[in-house]
Design a protein around this motif. Structure first.
Motif, PDB file in Angstrom:
ATOM      1  N   ARG A  11       0.812  -1.209   0.000  1.00  0.00           N
ATOM      2  CA  ARG A  11       0.000   0.000   0.000  1.00  0.00           C
ATOM      3  C   ARG A  11       0.851   1.268   0.000  1.00  0.00           C
ATOM      4  N   HIS A  12       0.548   2.148  -0.907  1.00  0.00           N
ATOM      5  CA  HIS A  12       1.133   3.484  -0.966  1.00  0.00           C
ATOM      6  C   HIS A  12      -0.003   4.484  -1.169  1.00  0.00           C
ATOM      7  N   ALA A  13       0.281   5.742  -0.886  1.00  0.00           N
ATOM      8  CA  ALA A  13      -0.640   6.797  -1.295  1.00  0.00           C
ATOM      9  C   ALA A  13      -0.364   7.037  -2.778  1.00  0.00           C
ATOM     10  N   MET A 144     -10.440  -0.088   4.367  1.00  0.00           N
ATOM     11  CA  MET A 144     -10.664  -0.088   2.919  1.00  0.00           C
ATOM     12  C   MET A 144      -9.336  -0.111   2.169  1.00  0.00           C
ATOM     13  N   MET A 145      -8.399   0.723   2.609  1.00  0.00           N
ATOM     14  CA  MET A 145      -7.127   0.825   1.898  1.00  0.00           C
ATOM     15  C   MET A 145      -6.290  -0.440   2.042  1.00  0.00           C
ATOM     16  N   THR A 146      -6.205  -0.971   3.263  1.00  0.00           N
ATOM     17  CA  THR A 146      -5.422  -2.185   3.465  1.00  0.00           C
ATOM     18  C   THR A 146      -6.095  -3.372   2.792  1.00  0.00           C
ATOM     19  N   GLY A 147      -7.419  -3.420   2.888  1.00  0.00           N
ATOM     20  CA  GLY A 147      -8.156  -4.477   2.205  1.00  0.00           C
ATOM     21  C   GLY A 147      -7.970  -4.406   0.700  1.00  0.00           C
ATOM     22  N   ILE A 153      -4.954  -3.746  -5.247  1.00  0.00           N
ATOM     23  CA  ILE A 153      -5.565  -2.496  -5.697  1.00  0.00           C
ATOM     24  C   ILE A 153      -4.961  -1.338  -4.911  1.00  0.00           C
ATOM     25  N   ASP A 154      -4.627  -0.282  -5.617  1.00  0.00           N
ATOM     26  CA  ASP A 154      -4.010   0.888  -4.994  1.00  0.00           C
ATOM     27  C   ASP A 154      -5.061   1.874  -4.496  1.00  0.00           C
ATOM     28  N   SER A 155      -4.605   2.778  -3.642  1.00  0.00           N
ATOM     29  CA  SER A 155      -5.506   3.784  -3.073  1.00  0.00           C
ATOM     30  C   SER A 155      -4.738   5.058  -2.772  1.00  0.00           C
ATOM     31  N   CYS A 156      -5.476   6.129  -2.605  1.00  0.00           N
ATOM     32  CA  CYS A 156      -4.882   7.395  -2.201  1.00  0.00           C
ATOM     33  C   CYS A 156      -5.876   8.151  -1.329  1.00  0.00           C
ATOM     34  N   PRO A 157      -5.607   8.271  -0.013  1.00  0.00           N
ATOM     35  CA  PRO A 157      -6.474   9.071   0.843  1.00  0.00           C
ATOM     36  C   PRO A 157      -6.162  10.549   0.639  1.00  0.00           C
ATOM     37  N   MET A 158      -7.187  11.374   0.660  1.00  0.00           N
ATOM     38  CA  MET A 158      -6.990  12.806   0.396  1.00  0.00           C
ATOM     39  C   MET A 158      -7.687  13.673   1.432  1.00  0.00           C
TER      40      MET A 158
END
Length: 207
Positions: A11-13, A144-147, A153-158
């Motif tokens: 996981r990365h932003a 959600m992000m770790t799952g 699947i990548d994610s980016c919290p904002m």
């Protein structure tokens, strides 16, 4: 290495998404399920998840989010809303949440009392109900992000957004909800940089 550790390492932003790739419905629904199953204080589930799909609306949302490309280039964008009035002690929502436990009347009343005392002594002196709910939204966000990472699947919290503009754009009833955070999901374009983290010794103490 455990699958959880692998997901945390993956996981990365993600700042650059592959705009040509879409998350399959089954996997995105699983991400939403990770959010739904997340824990919350007193089991209040003080959140709502708005999936922004319409391309034109996402373009407008991008303008409210510092013009970050993740908003339009990612596969899916979710706006997490924090409940406010509903989680106030004594509300019909709070009563319904406790009622579903099918407790004896005395235990049900005891829970309502404990909840009210906690809110009066440990929440309201230090923060608004919005802040209390929003910090719980971050539990759902993290899951959600770790799952998502566990699914590749990548994610980016904002947090880079103009809150009032997002609420106006999405026609949010701000007497009931306020925007807590925005998160994008999709697939990375190119390699992601290495994690930058302080050593554990910089943030840990035993007493």
């Amino acid at each position: 290495m455990s699958s959880f550790a692998q997901a945390m390492d993956f996981r990365h932003a993600c700042k650059k998404f592959d705009a040509t790739r879409q998350i399959p419905d089954e996997q995105f629904n699983q991400i939403l399920e990770f959010a739904r199953l997340s824990p919350s204080s007193f089991g209040m589930e003080p959140w709502r998840f708005v999936v922004v799909q319409t391309p034109a609306l996402r373009e407008q949302l991008k303008a409210c989010c510092w013009n970050q490309a993740q908003v339009t280039d990612s596969s899916h964008v979710v706006v997490l809303l924090a409940k406010t009035a509903a989680v106030k002690a004594g509300s019909d929502y709070v009563k319904a949440i406790f009622k579903r436990r099918n407790l004896p009347d005395d235990q049900y009343e005891a829970y309502l009392t404990r909840y009210g005392i906690h809110q009066a002594t440990e929440v309201e002196p230090y923060m608004s109900l919005y802040a209390w709910s929003a910090k719980q939204c971050y539990i759902a966000l993290a899951n959600m992000m770790t799952g998502a990472a566990s699914l590749g699947i990548d994610s980016c919290p904002m947090e880079g957004f103009v809150k009032l503009d997002v609420e106006s754009l999405l026609n949010i009833d701000t007497t009931q909800y306020e925007v807590a955070v925005v998160v994008a999901f999709g697939y990375r374009a190119g390699e992601q940089p290495a994690h930058l983290r302080q050593p554990i010794e910089a943030m840990l103490e035993y007493r």
